[in-house]
Design a protein around this motif. Structure first.
Motif, PDB file in Angstrom:
ATOM      1  N   GLY A   1       0.795  -1.219   0.000  1.00  0.00           N
ATOM      2  CA  GLY A   1       0.000   0.000   0.000  1.00  0.00           C
ATOM      3  C   GLY A   1       0.825   1.265   0.000  1.00  0.00           C
ATOM      4  O   GLY A   1       0.307   2.329  -0.340  1.00  0.00           O
ATOM      5  N   ASN A   2       2.100   1.165   0.377  1.00  0.00           N
ATOM      6  CA  ASN A   2       2.960   2.346   0.361  1.00  0.00           C
ATOM      7  C   ASN A   2       3.309   2.746  -1.070  1.00  0.00           C
ATOM      8  O   ASN A   2       3.345   1.909  -1.974  1.00  0.00           O
ATOM      9  N   ALA A   3       3.575   4.022  -1.252  1.00  0.00           N
ATOM     10  CA  ALA A   3       3.982   4.536  -2.556  1.00  0.00           C
ATOM     11  C   ALA A   3       5.414   5.027  -2.497  1.00  0.00           C
ATOM     12  O   ALA A   3       5.838   5.597  -1.486  1.00  0.00           O
ATOM     13  N   SER A   4       6.167   4.788  -3.555  1.00  0.00           N
ATOM     14  CA  SER A   4       7.544   5.276  -3.660  1.00  0.00           C
ATOM     15  C   SER A   4       7.730   5.937  -5.018  1.00  0.00           C
ATOM     16  O   SER A   4       7.047   5.576  -5.983  1.00  0.00           O
ATOM     17  N   PRO A   5       8.650   6.887  -5.120  1.00  0.00           N
ATOM     18  CA  PRO A   5       8.895   7.529  -6.414  1.00  0.00           C
ATOM     19  C   PRO A   5       9.410   6.523  -7.434  1.00  0.00           C
ATOM     20  O   PRO A   5      10.256   5.689  -7.114  1.00  0.00           O
ATOM     21  N   ALA A   6       8.902   6.609  -8.645  1.00  0.00           N
ATOM     22  CA  ALA A   6       9.303   5.651  -9.673  1.00  0.00           C
ATOM     23  C   ALA A   6      10.749   5.849 -10.105  1.00  0.00           C
ATOM     24  O   ALA A   6      11.428   4.886 -10.471  1.00  0.00           O
ATOM     25  N   TYR A   7      11.246   7.085 -10.054  1.00  0.00           N
ATOM     26  CA  TYR A   7      12.557   7.379 -10.641  1.00  0.00           C
ATOM     27  C   TYR A   7      13.736   6.856  -9.832  1.00  0.00           C
ATOM     28  O   TYR A   7      14.861   6.792 -10.331  1.00  0.00           O
ATOM     29  N   CYS A   8      13.503   6.446  -8.567  1.00  0.00           N
ATOM     30  CA  CYS A   8      14.630   6.002  -7.752  1.00  0.00           C
ATOM     31  C   CYS A   8      14.398   4.639  -7.119  1.00  0.00           C
ATOM     32  O   CYS A   8      15.031   4.291  -6.121  1.00  0.00           O
ATOM     33  N   THR A   9      13.485   3.856  -7.688  1.00  0.00           N
ATOM     34  CA  THR A   9      13.254   2.490  -7.244  1.00  0.00           C
ATOM     35  C   THR A   9      13.398   1.545  -8.425  1.00  0.00           C
ATOM     36  O   THR A   9      13.075   1.905  -9.560  1.00  0.00           O
ATOM     37  N   GLY A  10      13.864   0.337  -8.166  1.00  0.00           N
ATOM     38  CA  GLY A  10      14.036  -0.623  -9.245  1.00  0.00           C
ATOM     39  C   GLY A  10      12.730  -0.961  -9.926  1.00  0.00           C
ATOM     40  O   GLY A  10      12.637  -0.971 -11.165  1.00  0.00           O
ATOM     41  N   VAL A  11      11.696  -1.239  -9.129  1.00  0.00           N
ATOM     42  CA  VAL A  11      10.379  -1.565  -9.691  1.00  0.00           C
ATOM     43  C   VAL A  11       9.854  -0.398 -10.523  1.00  0.00           C
ATOM     44  O   VAL A  11       9.309  -0.592 -11.614  1.00  0.00           O
ATOM     45  N   GLY A  12      10.021   0.813 -10.015  1.00  0.00           N
ATOM     46  CA  GLY A  12       9.530   1.992 -10.729  1.00  0.00           C
ATOM     47  C   GLY A  12      10.230   2.207 -12.050  1.00  0.00           C
ATOM     48  O   GLY A  12       9.584   2.440 -13.078  1.00  0.00           O
ATOM     49  N   LYS A  13      11.559   2.131 -12.049  1.00  0.00           N
ATOM     50  CA  LYS A  13      12.304   2.342 -13.290  1.00  0.00           C
ATOM     51  C   LYS A  13      12.029   1.232 -14.290  1.00  0.00           C
ATOM     52  O   LYS A  13      11.951   1.485 -15.500  1.00  0.00           O
ATOM     53  N   ALA A  14      11.860  -0.005 -13.797  1.00  0.00           N
ATOM     54  CA  ALA A  14      11.530  -1.108 -14.695  1.00  0.00           C
ATOM     55  C   ALA A  14      10.189  -0.858 -15.379  1.00  0.00           C
ATOM     56  O   ALA A  14      10.043  -1.036 -16.589  1.00  0.00           O
ATOM     57  N   ALA A  15       9.185  -0.431 -14.596  1.00  0.00           N
ATOM     58  CA  ALA A  15       7.864  -0.161 -15.159  1.00  0.00           C
ATOM     59  C   ALA A  15       7.912   1.002 -16.147  1.00  0.00           C
ATOM     60  O   ALA A  15       7.296   0.954 -17.209  1.00  0.00           O
ATOM     61  N   LEU A  16       8.637   2.054 -15.806  1.00  0.00           N
ATOM     62  CA  LEU A  16       8.759   3.201 -16.713  1.00  0.00           C
ATOM     63  C   LEU A  16       9.389   2.793 -18.042  1.00  0.00           C
ATOM     64  O   LEU A  16       9.041   3.336 -19.096  1.00  0.00           O
TER      65      LEU A  16
END
Length: 269
Positions: free
Chosen positions: A142-157
């Motif tokens: 449920g927590n949110a993290s910035p996409a630009y500095c997380t592995g999951v976020g950068k992978a999705a981007l």
């Protein structure tokens, strides 16, 4: 790829929050993401609403059970919102499909495995399978993290086409969480180009000091649903060599989840 200025980003945020629903959602976000219950004066200082308007909006949210007021007059998340979140998580088909794959990946690596979904410029953690030696980290379901500095976020981007990627990056504010955090859109784009070539992303202490991960993108139903899966652990134990060794496993897990999602969502006969 054309990049937006900080003033343009601020204008877009204000446009999203001008409608009644947008203002209410912004208030929910403000209270939900706070470290603890907030007093009215705290919310007033952080919002752009007049005192009377803000009081009415908060009263509506309390009446609907989305916020509550404690004995000291402070606002916090309401039970109704927690109930909705719990129902959403329990009934989420994507999480249910991914769960056995996440557990297998955790069994092989021994480290914590995350499943995150891209929402705007953030990643929402949808599931987490703790490693054999649990490590305290920010990520929780449920927590949110910035996409630009997380592995999951950068992978999705990385799964977005250039035009849609530019739209997401336009809303980013590059806060330096650690000394390793990417500081600009240009740095992020360079990283994403590398991710697209090799098929997986790294987070080398970019969001949390001492925490590293390797992640792979998940794309289902075209690009309607973008997500990522990762293996995460402490930098003293999860070396660059280990992350590189685990990369094929993470990519295979992402591919298996995508295959199962296509089979689940395919035409019924």
């Amino acid at each position: 790829m054309e990049l937006s200025s900080d003033s343009e980003k601020a204008d877009r945020r204000r446009e999203r929050e001008t409608g009644t629903l947008g203002k209410l959602v912004a208030l929910l976000d403000l209270v939900a993401l706070a470290e603890g219950p907030m007093r009215f004066t705290d919310i007033l200082s952080l919002s752009d609403q007049p005192r009377g308007t803000l009081h009415r909006q908060l009263s509506h949210l309390v009446e609907e059970g989305l916020l509550e007021v404690d004995r000291d007059g402070r606002y916090l998340i309401g039970i109704r919102l927690l109930k909705l979140a719990s129902r959403s998580w329990a009934r989420n088909e994507f999480r249910a499909v991914a769960e056995p794959h996440l557990r297998r990946l955790q069994e092989v690596t021994g480290e914590t495995v995350h499943l995150g979904v891209l929402r705007g410029s953030e990643v929402i953690y949808l599931d987490k399978v703790e490693g054999r030696q649990s490590v305290r980290m920010y990520s929780q379901i449920g927590n949110a993290s910035p996409a630009y500095c997380t592995g999951v976020g950068k992978a999705a981007l990385s799964a977005l086409d250039d035009a849609k990627l530019a739209e997401r990056i336009a809303d980013l504010e590059f806060r330096p969480y650690t000394e390793h955090t990417l500081r600009s859109a240009a740095e992020l784009l360079a990283d994403i180009r590398d991710i697209r070539v090799r098929g997986y992303a790294f987070d080398r202490e970019e969001h949390e000091s001492g925490i590293c991960c390797v992640a792979a993108p998940i794309c289902s139903d075209g690009d309607h649903m973008l997500a990522g899966v990762s293996v995460t652990g402490p930098a003293y134990r999860v070396t660059s060599g280990k992350l590189q060794d685990w990369a094929p496993l993470v990519v295979a897990t992402a591919d298996s989840i995508m295959t199962d999602m296509r089979n689940r969502m395919g035409p019924k006969r």
